[in-house]
Design a protein around this motif. Structure first.
Motif, PDB file in Angstrom:
ATOM      1  N   ARG A 163       0.848  -1.193   0.000  1.00  0.00           N
ATOM      2  CA  ARG A 163       0.000   0.000   0.000  1.00  0.00           C
ATOM      3  C   ARG A 163       0.884   1.243   0.000  1.00  0.00           C
ATOM      4  O   ARG A 163       1.670   1.471   0.923  1.00  0.00           O
ATOM      5  CB  ARG A 163      -0.920  -0.006   1.227  1.00  0.00           C
ATOM      6  N   LYS A 164       0.752   2.055  -1.030  1.00  0.00           N
ATOM      7  CA  LYS A 164       1.655   3.193  -1.224  1.00  0.00           C
ATOM      8  C   LYS A 164       1.548   4.215  -0.092  1.00  0.00           C
ATOM      9  O   LYS A 164       2.540   4.757   0.365  1.00  0.00           O
ATOM     10  CB  LYS A 164       1.375   3.861  -2.570  1.00  0.00           C
ATOM     11  N   ALA A 165       0.331   4.490   0.338  1.00  0.00           N
ATOM     12  CA  ALA A 165       0.136   5.538   1.345  1.00  0.00           C
ATOM     13  C   ALA A 165       0.359   5.031   2.769  1.00  0.00           C
ATOM     14  O   ALA A 165       0.250   5.797   3.722  1.00  0.00           O
ATOM     15  CB  ALA A 165      -1.278   6.104   1.228  1.00  0.00           C
ATOM     16  N   SER A 166       0.667   3.759   2.900  1.00  0.00           N
ATOM     17  CA  SER A 166       0.787   3.173   4.230  1.00  0.00           C
ATOM     18  C   SER A 166       2.038   3.681   4.955  1.00  0.00           C
ATOM     19  O   SER A 166       3.092   3.860   4.360  1.00  0.00           O
ATOM     20  CB  SER A 166       0.850   1.648   4.126  1.00  0.00           C
ATOM     21  N   LYS A 167       1.891   3.932   6.257  1.00  0.00           N
ATOM     22  CA  LYS A 167       3.021   4.299   7.109  1.00  0.00           C
ATOM     23  C   LYS A 167       3.193   3.237   8.184  1.00  0.00           C
ATOM     24  O   LYS A 167       2.278   2.486   8.492  1.00  0.00           O
ATOM     25  CB  LYS A 167       2.768   5.659   7.782  1.00  0.00           C
ATOM     26  N   PHE A 168       4.381   3.202   8.777  1.00  0.00           N
ATOM     27  CA  PHE A 168       4.615   2.291   9.890  1.00  0.00           C
ATOM     28  C   PHE A 168       3.810   2.765  11.098  1.00  0.00           C
ATOM     29  O   PHE A 168       3.870   3.933  11.484  1.00  0.00           O
ATOM     30  CB  PHE A 168       6.103   2.252  10.247  1.00  0.00           C
ATOM     31  N   GLN A 169       3.043   1.821  11.682  1.00  0.00           N
ATOM     32  CA  GLN A 169       2.253   2.116  12.869  1.00  0.00           C
ATOM     33  C   GLN A 169       2.772   1.283  14.028  1.00  0.00           C
ATOM     34  O   GLN A 169       3.113   0.113  13.866  1.00  0.00           O
ATOM     35  CB  GLN A 169       0.779   1.783  12.636  1.00  0.00           C
ATOM     36  N   GLU A 170       2.795   1.897  15.205  1.00  0.00           N
ATOM     37  CA  GLU A 170       3.240   1.159  16.392  1.00  0.00           C
ATOM     38  C   GLU A 170       2.103   0.282  16.903  1.00  0.00           C
ATOM     39  O   GLU A 170       1.002   0.757  17.159  1.00  0.00           O
ATOM     40  CB  GLU A 170       3.684   2.130  17.489  1.00  0.00           C
ATOM     41  N   GLU A 171       2.384  -1.005  17.026  1.00  0.00           N
ATOM     42  CA  GLU A 171       1.406  -1.968  17.527  1.00  0.00           C
ATOM     43  C   GLU A 171       1.924  -2.501  18.859  1.00  0.00           C
ATOM     44  O   GLU A 171       2.733  -3.422  18.902  1.00  0.00           O
ATOM     45  CB  GLU A 171       1.206  -3.114  16.525  1.00  0.00           C
ATOM     46  N   SER A 172       1.479  -1.910  19.942  1.00  0.00           N
ATOM     47  CA  SER A 172       2.004  -2.272  21.263  1.00  0.00           C
ATOM     48  C   SER A 172       1.349  -3.549  21.779  1.00  0.00           C
ATOM     49  O   SER A 172       0.127  -3.662  21.808  1.00  0.00           O
ATOM     50  CB  SER A 172       1.754  -1.136  22.264  1.00  0.00           C
ATOM     51  N   GLY A 173       2.189  -4.496  22.177  1.00  0.00           N
ATOM     52  CA  GLY A 173       1.709  -5.689  22.863  1.00  0.00           C
ATOM     53  C   GLY A 173       0.972  -6.691  22.021  1.00  0.00           C
ATOM     54  O   GLY A 173       0.277  -7.543  22.570  1.00  0.00           O
ATOM     55  N   VAL A 174       1.088  -6.634  20.686  1.00  0.00           N
ATOM     56  CA  VAL A 174       0.330  -7.599  19.864  1.00  0.00           C
ATOM     57  C   VAL A 174       1.210  -8.359  18.878  1.00  0.00           C
ATOM     58  O   VAL A 174       0.733  -9.221  18.164  1.00  0.00           O
ATOM     59  CB  VAL A 174      -0.795  -6.887  19.074  1.00  0.00           C
ATOM     60  N   ILE A 175       2.529  -8.074  18.831  1.00  0.00           N
ATOM     61  CA  ILE A 175       3.412  -8.718  17.856  1.00  0.00           C
ATOM     62  C   ILE A 175       4.338  -9.693  18.572  1.00  0.00           C
ATOM     63  O   ILE A 175       4.943  -9.350  19.598  1.00  0.00           O
ATOM     64  CB  ILE A 175       4.253  -7.684  17.088  1.00  0.00           C
ATOM     65  N   ALA A 176       4.459 -10.890  18.040  1.00  0.00           N
ATOM     66  CA  ALA A 176       5.363 -11.876  18.623  1.00  0.00           C
ATOM     67  C   ALA A 176       5.839 -12.847  17.552  1.00  0.00           C
ATOM     68  O   ALA A 176       5.093 -13.159  16.610  1.00  0.00           O
ATOM     69  CB  ALA A 176       4.684 -12.634  19.758  1.00  0.00           C
ATOM     70  N   PHE A 177       7.066 -13.316  17.700  1.00  0.00           N
ATOM     71  CA  PHE A 177       7.573 -14.428  16.894  1.00  0.00           C
ATOM     72  C   PHE A 177       7.149 -15.721  17.583  1.00  0.00           C
ATOM     73  O   PHE A 177       7.405 -15.903  18.787  1.00  0.00           O
ATOM     74  CB  PHE A 177       9.096 -14.367  16.797  1.00  0.00           C
ATOM     75  N   VAL A 178       6.503 -16.614  16.841  1.00  0.00           N
ATOM     76  CA  VAL A 178       6.018 -17.869  17.423  1.00  0.00           C
ATOM     77  C   VAL A 178       6.396 -19.046  16.523  1.00  0.00           C
ATOM     78  O   VAL A 178       6.623 -18.885  15.328  1.00  0.00           O
ATOM     79  CB  VAL A 178       4.492 -17.847  17.642  1.00  0.00           C
ATOM     80  N   GLU A 179       6.408 -20.224  17.147  1.00  0.00           N
ATOM     81  CA  GLU A 179       6.696 -21.464  16.428  1.00  0.00           C
ATOM     82  C   GLU A 179       5.394 -22.171  16.055  1.00  0.00           C
ATOM     83  O   GLU A 179       4.326 -21.854  16.602  1.00  0.00           O
ATOM     84  CB  GLU A 179       7.504 -22.405  17.315  1.00  0.00           C
TER      85      GLU A 179
END
Length: 806
Positions: free
Chosen positions: A110-126
């Motif tokens: 998405r061209k107009a997309s910017k980086f947004q801070e996502e607190s407490g919802v991102i994790a690396f999982v197996e």
């Protein structure tokens, strides 16, 4: 017969409508409180129960005896995952969830997309993560979705946020402007009652390439976001597993470190209730708080029932002839008990309906007060309806059984002769005892509210060792050459900006970088850890830290010189801060020693929940994640402040055009540390008000009845010269004594309970005598106001009318 009971009850309640209203209002508020508290307690107790293996699932906690605070850390060394699988093949599942705190996400296509801070919802999982924890999949294969590197699973909410109604499978998101991930699966949103609220789950196979906090072969460092979960076999207890982990620690960790470290197993179902360790949802409630809510709810219900008992026994003399007539006509005592219980049941039924309406209307406020998702508080639920029916039955028995026994026990001859008297009987003693009970509960809640308020005021006004006023904080998402310098120069030119500073965080933070160290020429690490506070040379001035010895370190992009705090000096056993100047610290086995050039006055590195820890300030450009902007206190109003923030945002966007701008004032950040205590204070304040209101309703009714029963006495006293003040004193004296007795009972109980609560805080207020005196004055004043309203009314009646009354 039932129809007769109902008709008679309806007539009686209608005839005594004023007492009916008092009882219904009291019961309504009591039942509404119980219902709302039941919903809140049910919500809290349901945390993490949606997983099928919840009772067999545990999180490993690292306990370091020589670290600051409680010593317990949710993180674990990265190589522990492979070692656990190798040494304990009997474990059904062992998996790691590696959380990214405040990770930045951007939709790649998405061209107009910017980086947004996502607190407490991102994790690396197996892949094993989805075998251990239950997720409902709407698309994708749970067995293979995160098997390959650079793959991701999104929740429905995040999929809709990033891609709208377009199918997200095969689409790409970019994390932290470092790596792309292809969406391979979508799951339903995690329940709000989950301690694992991850909604962007990245393949664990990508973590090494992405870059983790810590070395994959380093057993000496722990990152709190790297958490290991395991399921135990049915024949293995957590205590047995913990014993097996003792030699495991000794096998892999250096002997000097192993003696101070152990692994503990924390049940998944207890994570939400452990305030020492916290969780990824950033929300904990102690079980003591839940038990307190349940107990207070029961007390308020009993207080409402006390009103009914008091008023029913007070009216007993009125209904004595009715009982006598019924017994002469053949009614048995059991029939009379059923008759009076039916009246109570009818009152309770009306109150239940009204309580349902009151509870439903208050749910938005309660959900905000207790930080609960309002959609999780559902009244039209079979369990809630069942609870209401049980509550109605309990209330009917509590409120109606004793008055029914008293009224049905009158002897017909005495009842018909009118020889039954209210005063001097056991009933009067009972009523006094119940009033004492009511006001004891109310005063316990009032004392608790006063102490909680004092502690909250202490949190807000305590000297933290730095200046928290008028500081705007902004996250730094990128640190390319020239970016930080350009942004700082542009913002420094704004007229309302006094100073600016880059650092790893603000002075008080709930996420700190702990490190072991070696002092001078020691051959091993010190027996305590230090908090690293990486910051530029403007940090001390921006936050108002006080340099008490030596000088500030020189400006550098790397670590060259160090400044320590007073706690560090004390921990080293030194009395004079100047004694530490010129000494050296080594952080990391292969790092060169750095010289200590200054000492600052202690400042709180954490919230006031923890003592001040030994801290080291030094420079390190790649660790700067926060920009602190000290503003002029002469802002010129809200509009000028809004314009200034707009200028900061404009310059920030010019420096970081691919990122979403976010800011927060430092004092607001600090207030968030005490949300749990704020909720408790607000809850106490609300429940104390309701308890006092219900108690005063009952007191009003009892005094009204007494005034009516003593009408002729009041008339005679007025004829003999008694003033209005004398009459008011006649009614008030006894009740003031009862309130004082209630204070004597409530004070030691409230002192003990609140002392236990305050014991969790290293920085707290002292429980002073004036807190109990203030509660007593408030209760006495409210009781006198309630009594005076009726007693003044009785005193102003013409004595001629009083003496003619029948």
């Amino acid at each position: 017969m039932l129809k007769n009971y109902f008709t008679t009850a309806l007539r009686t309640l209608k005839r005594n409508w004023n007492y009916t209203v008092i009882n219904v209002v009291g019961l309504t508020f009591g039942l509404a409180c119980c219902l709302v508290l039941f919903l809140a307690i049910r919500y809290e107790l349901s945390y993490d129960r949606h997983h099928a293996n919840a009772d067999r699932t545990y999180r490993i906690i690292t306990y370091n005896r020589n670290s600051g605070g409680d010593g317990r850390n949710t993180g674990i060394s990265l190589p522990a995952l492979a070692a656990l699988r190798n040494d304990f093949p009997e474990l059904p599942q062992v998996t790691m969830a590696y959380e990214l705190y405040g990770g930045l996400v951007r939709v790649r296509d998405r061209k107009a997309s910017k980086f947004q801070e996502e607190s407490g919802v991102i994790a690396f999982v197996e892949p094993d993560y989805f075998r251990l924890f239950d997720y409902k999949w709407t698309s994708g294969n749970p067995k293979t979705a995160v098997t390959n590197p650079q793959t991701a699973v999104l929740s429905e909410q995040m999929a809709r946020k990033y891609f709208g109604e377009v199918n997200p499978l095969g689409k790409t998101i970019r994390i932290e402007n470092k790596m792309d991930f292809v969406v391979t699966g979508v799951v339903q949103n995690p329940p709000t009652t989950s301690s694992l609220p991850f909604e962007v789950m990245l393949s664990f196979a990508s973590l090494k390439q992405y870059g983790a906090n810590g070395d994959w072969d380093d057993w000496g460092s722990d990152y709190s976001g790297a958490q290991i979960y395991m399921a135990l076999p049915a024949n293995v207890t957590s205590a047995q597993m913990e014993r097996k982990l003792v030699p495991f620690v000794q096998k892999y960790i250096r002997p000097e470190d192993a003696k101070n470290r152990q692994y503990e197993l924390q049940p998944l179902t207890n994570i939400h209730f452990d305030t020492r360790t916290g969780n990824s949802a950033n929300r904990t409630v102690s079980k003591q708080m839940i038990w307190a809510m349940a107990l207070i709810g029961l007390f308020i219900l009993v207080t409402a029932c006390v009103n009914f008992i008091n008023l029913a026994t007070a009216q007993a003399i009125r209904r004595a002839k009715e009982v006598g007539v019924r017994k002469v006509l053949g009614s048995s005592r059991a029939q009379l008990v059923r008759q009076f219980l039916s009246e109570t049941g009818l009152l309770t039924g009306i109150a239940i309906v009204l309580a349902f309406v009151v509870a439903n209307s208050s749910l938005p406020y309660v959900s905000q007060l207790l930080d609960i998702n309002p959609r999780s508080l559902v009244l039209l639920d079979p369990v809630v309806i069942g609870f209401l029916l049980g509550l109605a039955l309990l209330t009917t028995v509590l409120a109606g059984f004793y008055p029914a026994l008293v009224l049905s026990g009158y002897q017909p001859v005495l009842a018909l002769r009118g020889n039954i008297r209210m005063t001097g009987s056991n009933q009067l003693t009972l009523r006094r005892g119940l009033i004492v009970f009511q006001f004891a509960i109310s005063q316990m809640l009032v004392i608790g509210t006063i102490i909680a308020y004092s502690q909250m005021q202490y949190f807000r006004s305590a000297d933290l060792g730095y200046d928290k006023e008028a500081v705007l904080t902004v996250n730094i998402p990128d640190r390319k050459p020239g970016q930080l310098e350009t942004l700082k120069a542009n913002l420094a030119a704004l007229p309302k900006v006094k100073s600016l500073s880059y650092g790893i965080s603000v002075p008080s933070s709930d996420g700190n970088w702990w490190s072991g160290f070696r002092y001078e020429n020691a051959d091993k690490d010190a027996d305590f850890s230090i908090v690293m506070r990486f910051a530029d040379t403007a940090y001390i001035n921006t936050y108002g830290l006080k340099l008490i010895a030596g000088r500030l370190y020189q400006q550098s992009d790397t670590t060259r010189e160090m400044v320590v705090n007073e706690s560090f000096v004390k921990k080293m056993g030194l009395r004079d801060p100047n004694q530490v100047l010129g000494k050296h610290i080594q952080i990391g086995m292969n790092s060169p020693k750095k010289q200590i050039v200054g000492v600052v006055r202690d400042f709180n590195t954490f919230s006031l929940h923890q003592e001040t820890n030994p801290c080291v300030l030094t420079t390190r450009r790649d660790a700067y994640h926060s920009l602190g902007i000290k503003l002029s206190t002469q802002q010129g109003g809200t509009e000028a402040l809004r314009q200034l923030i707009g200028e900061v945002e404009r310059n920030w966007n010019a420096t970081f055009p691919d990122f979403v701008f976010k800011y927060e004032f430092l004092d607001k950040t600090l207030d968030n540390f005490y949300r749990s205590e704020e909720r408790m204070y607000a809850l106490f304040r609300l429940l104390a008000g309701i308890a006092i209101f219900i108690g005063c309703l009952g007191l009003y009714g009892v005094v009204a009845f007494m005034a009516e029963a003593r009408t002729k006495e009041v008339g005679i006293r007025k004829v003999l010269g008694a003033s209005v003040g004398n009459i008011v004193s006649l009614f008030s004296a006894d009740f003031v004594k009862l309130v004082f007795i209630a204070l004597l009972i409530a004070s030691p109980i409230a002192w003990y309970v609140m002392s236990q609560w305050l014991a969790d805080f290293p920085y707290k207020v002292d429980i002073a005598w004036w807190m109990f005196a203030l509660a007593g004055v408030l209760a006495t004043g409210i009781a006198l106001l309630t009594v005076s309203f009726q007693s003044v009314k009785a005193a102003l009646v013409n004595p001629v009318k009083s003496l003619k009354s029948e």
